[in-house]
Enzyme design. Structure first.
Site, PDB file in Angstrom:
ATOM      1  N   ASP A  88       0.869  -1.175   0.000  1.00 56.32           N
ATOM      2  CA  ASP A  88       0.000   0.000   0.000  1.00 56.32           C
ATOM      3  C   ASP A  88       0.908   1.228   0.000  1.00 56.32           C
ATOM      4  O   ASP A  88       2.134   1.118  -0.150  1.00 56.32           O
ATOM      5  CB  ASP A  88      -0.996  -0.033   1.177  1.00 56.32           C
ATOM      6  CG  ASP A  88      -0.359   0.301   2.529  1.00 56.32           C
ATOM      7  OD1 ASP A  88       0.894   0.404   2.609  1.00 56.32           O
ATOM      8  OD2 ASP A  88      -1.111   0.445   3.509  1.00 56.32           O
ATOM      9  N   CYS A  96       3.403  -2.720   3.967  1.00 53.12           N
ATOM     10  CA  CYS A  96       2.498  -1.618   4.322  1.00 53.12           C
ATOM     11  C   CYS A  96       3.245  -0.754   5.319  1.00 53.12           C
ATOM     12  O   CYS A  96       4.469  -0.881   5.453  1.00 53.12           O
ATOM     13  CB  CYS A  96       1.147  -2.127   4.832  1.00 53.12           C
ATOM     14  SG  CYS A  96       1.145  -2.928   6.448  1.00 53.12           S
ATOM     15  N   THR A 152       3.309  -0.672   8.615  1.00 56.30           N
ATOM     16  CA  THR A 152       3.922  -1.446   9.703  1.00 56.30           C
ATOM     17  C   THR A 152       4.249  -2.886   9.304  1.00 56.30           C
ATOM     18  O   THR A 152       4.962  -3.578  10.028  1.00 56.30           O
ATOM     19  CB  THR A 152       2.942  -1.539  10.888  1.00 56.30           C
ATOM     20  OG1 THR A 152       1.727  -2.131  10.400  1.00 56.30           O
ATOM     21  CG2 THR A 152       2.645  -0.176  11.487  1.00 56.30           C
ATOM     22  N   GLY A 159      -0.936  -4.872   9.174  1.00 53.03           N
ATOM     23  CA  GLY A 159      -2.271  -5.012   8.576  1.00 53.03           C
ATOM     24  C   GLY A 159      -2.253  -5.890   7.341  1.00 53.03           C
ATOM     25  O   GLY A 159      -3.109  -6.780   7.167  1.00 53.03           O
ATOM     26  N   HIS A 201      12.188 -21.691  10.681  1.00 53.90           N
ATOM     27  CA  HIS A 201      11.296 -22.418  11.589  1.00 53.90           C
ATOM     28  C   HIS A 201       9.841 -22.447  11.130  1.00 53.90           C
ATOM     29  O   HIS A 201       9.122 -23.391  11.436  1.00 53.90           O
ATOM     30  CB  HIS A 201      11.333 -21.800  12.999  1.00 53.90           C
ATOM     31  CG  HIS A 201      12.579 -22.166  13.753  1.00 53.90           C
ATOM     32  ND1 HIS A 201      12.742 -21.877  15.090  1.00 53.90           N
ATOM     33  CD2 HIS A 201      13.719 -22.781  13.371  1.00 53.90           C
ATOM     34  CE1 HIS A 201      13.930 -22.314  15.495  1.00 53.90           C
ATOM     35  NE2 HIS A 201      14.550 -22.858  14.466  1.00 53.90           N
ATOM     36  N   HIS A 212      10.139 -28.854  13.173  1.00 55.15           N
ATOM     37  CA  HIS A 212       9.301 -27.740  12.714  1.00 55.15           C
ATOM     38  C   HIS A 212       8.269 -28.179  11.683  1.00 55.15           C
ATOM     39  O   HIS A 212       7.257 -27.502  11.498  1.00 55.15           O
ATOM     40  CB  HIS A 212      10.190 -26.624  12.148  1.00 55.15           C
ATOM     41  CG  HIS A 212      11.152 -26.117  13.163  1.00 55.15           C
ATOM     42  ND1 HIS A 212      10.746 -25.398  14.273  1.00 55.15           N
ATOM     43  CD2 HIS A 212      12.494 -26.285  13.285  1.00 55.15           C
ATOM     44  CE1 HIS A 212      11.796 -25.127  15.022  1.00 55.15           C
ATOM     45  NE2 HIS A 212      12.865 -25.649  14.455  1.00 55.15           N
TER      46      HIS A 212
HETATM   47  C1  RB5 Z   1      -1.862   3.093   6.285  1.00 56.36           C
HETATM   48  O1  RB5 Z   1      -1.877   4.370   6.812  1.00 56.36           O
HETATM   49  C2  RB5 Z   1      -1.447   2.102   7.353  1.00 56.36           C
HETATM   50  O2  RB5 Z   1      -2.472   1.918   8.248  1.00 56.36           O
HETATM   51  C3  RB5 Z   1      -1.053   0.795   6.712  1.00 56.36           C
HETATM   52  O3  RB5 Z   1      -0.014   1.007   5.810  1.00 56.36           O
HETATM   53  C4  RB5 Z   1      -0.556  -0.292   7.646  1.00 56.36           C
HETATM   54  O4  RB5 Z   1       0.428   0.177   8.495  1.00 56.36           O
HETATM   55  C5  RB5 Z   1      -1.597  -1.050   8.341  1.00 56.36           C
HETATM   56  O5  RB5 Z   1      -1.312  -2.008   9.085  1.00 56.36           O
END
Ligand code: RB5
Length: 149
Positions: A8, A65, A67, A70, A98, A133
């Site tokens: 994203d 994304c 983090t 998501g 693993h 594993h």
């Molecule tokens: C987008 O702003 C952000 O929420 C997405 O990239 C991600 O980090 C979601 O887990």
């Protein structure tokens, strides 16, 4: 080997370095978007990559994304997917060794480009250890078979 990439707007900054590392390894890249920094919904791109992995259209996937969280949660809803959010070389190694992770998930707002490239290389270079594993990964599939129709 063929690898699908999806991201994203929060992860797109890492796409060039991921593609560079894959190209250096002579891996065929299937870019499933997104392609610019316009705000999009990460589950849409998770689904594209996860379905390609699940159907065996590609060998592995890489998703990005903000983090890495998501997009990995969404990808893990698809049968047969083991997407791992990693943030350093140790987790990138262990998810292959693993967990036999078939999708690597990285946060564009968490790790630097340099580290992301090294993580991709580490994940590619690390074989699944098998042994004890194998049964654990099989138990993940059992859970999946119980709850996913
Ligand atoms: C987008 O702003 C952000 O929420 C997405 O990239 C991600 O980090 C979601 O887990």
């Amino acid at each position: 080997m063929k690898i699908a990439i999806g991201c994203d707007h929060g992860g797109i900054a890492l796409k060039p370095i991921v593609k560079k590392v894959l190209a250096e390894n002579d891996i065929e890249i299937i870019d499933m978007g997104c392609c610019d920094t316009k705000s999009v919904d990460y589950p849409d791109y998770a689904l594209r990559v996860a379905e390609a992995v699940s159907k065996g259209e590609v060998d592995k996937g890489i998703i990005l994304c903000g983090t890495g969280i998501g997009i990995s949660i969404a990808a893990n809803k698809v049968k047969g997917v083991r997407a791992a959010v990693c943030h350093d070389l140790f987790t990138a190694q262990m998810c292959a060794q693993h967990n036999d992770a078939n999708i690597l998930s990285i946060g564009g707002r968490v790790v630097s480009e340099e580290l992301a490239g090294q993580m991709v290389q580490t994940w590619l270079d690390t074989p699944f250890e098998g042994g004890r594993h194998t049964g654990r990964v099989a138990k993940i599939s059992e859970i999946e078979n119980k709850y996913f129709k």
